[in-house]
Scaffold this active site. Structure first.
Site, PDB file in Angstrom:
ATOM      1  N   PRO A   2       0.992  -1.211   0.019  1.00 50.05           N
ATOM      2  CA  PRO A   2      -0.075   0.059  -0.105  1.00 50.05           C
ATOM      3  C   PRO A   2       1.012   1.193  -0.021  1.00 50.05           C
ATOM      4  O   PRO A   2       2.030   1.327   0.576  1.00 50.05           O
ATOM      5  CB  PRO A   2      -0.621  -0.116   1.160  1.00 50.05           C
ATOM      6  CG  PRO A   2      -0.742  -1.661   1.708  1.00 50.05           C
ATOM      7  CD  PRO A   2       0.647  -2.112   1.018  1.00 50.05           C
ATOM      8  N   LYS A  32      -3.098  -5.060   6.282  1.00 43.36           N
ATOM      9  CA  LYS A  32      -1.607  -5.529   5.808  1.00 43.36           C
ATOM     10  C   LYS A  32      -0.711  -5.191   6.785  1.00 43.36           C
ATOM     11  O   LYS A  32      -0.802  -4.283   7.433  1.00 43.36           O
ATOM     12  CB  LYS A  32      -1.540  -4.641   4.378  1.00 43.36           C
ATOM     13  CG  LYS A  32      -2.775  -5.115   3.392  1.00 43.36           C
ATOM     14  CD  LYS A  32      -2.081  -5.094   2.077  1.00 43.36           C
ATOM     15  CE  LYS A  32      -3.216  -5.617   0.974  1.00 43.36           C
ATOM     16  NZ  LYS A  32      -2.895  -5.321  -0.233  1.00 43.36           N
TER      17      LYS A  32
END
Length: 112
Positions: A2, A32
């Site tokens: 990300p 994540k």
């Protein structure tokens, strides 16, 4: 992988602290590991929204496998964060959600 890019015309008392808080938030809301999250903060940018330079922000959240069905909830969390940290109202914040194909994002001499 990300990546959050935050551009605002508002000042931040501590850009490093803001980036670290944003990193933690992105890891949390996407589920994540933070070890893969990257954040780019650009404050006091020349940014105009709706014809005025009142506080505003533009965010891009890019992640492999970004859950399209959850973008509304992600928007709420990110707008809340920006309003709390920088005083930028949600009505003056745009967020782009980007989910590239794995072969279109490189890292560590390869792609995902």
């Amino acid at each position: 992988m990300p990546v959050l890019r935050l551009t605002t015309n508002s000042p931040a008392e501590d850009k490093s602290a803001l980036a670290k808080q944003a990193s933690s938030l992105v890891a949390e809301i996407l589920g994540k590991p933070e070890s893969y999250v990257m954040v780019n903060v650009n404050t006091e940018a020349d940014l105009v929204f709706a014809g005025t330079d009142e506080p505003c922000a533009h965010l891009t959240l890019e992640s492999l496998g970004l859950p399209e069905a959850e973008t509304k909830a992600l928007s709420q969390r990110l707008c809340g964060f920006i309003e709390q940290q920088l005083g930028v109202p949600a009505s003056r914040t745009y967020i782009e959600f980007v989910s590239p194909e794995r072969h279109m994002f490189g890292w560590n001499n390869s792609t995902f």
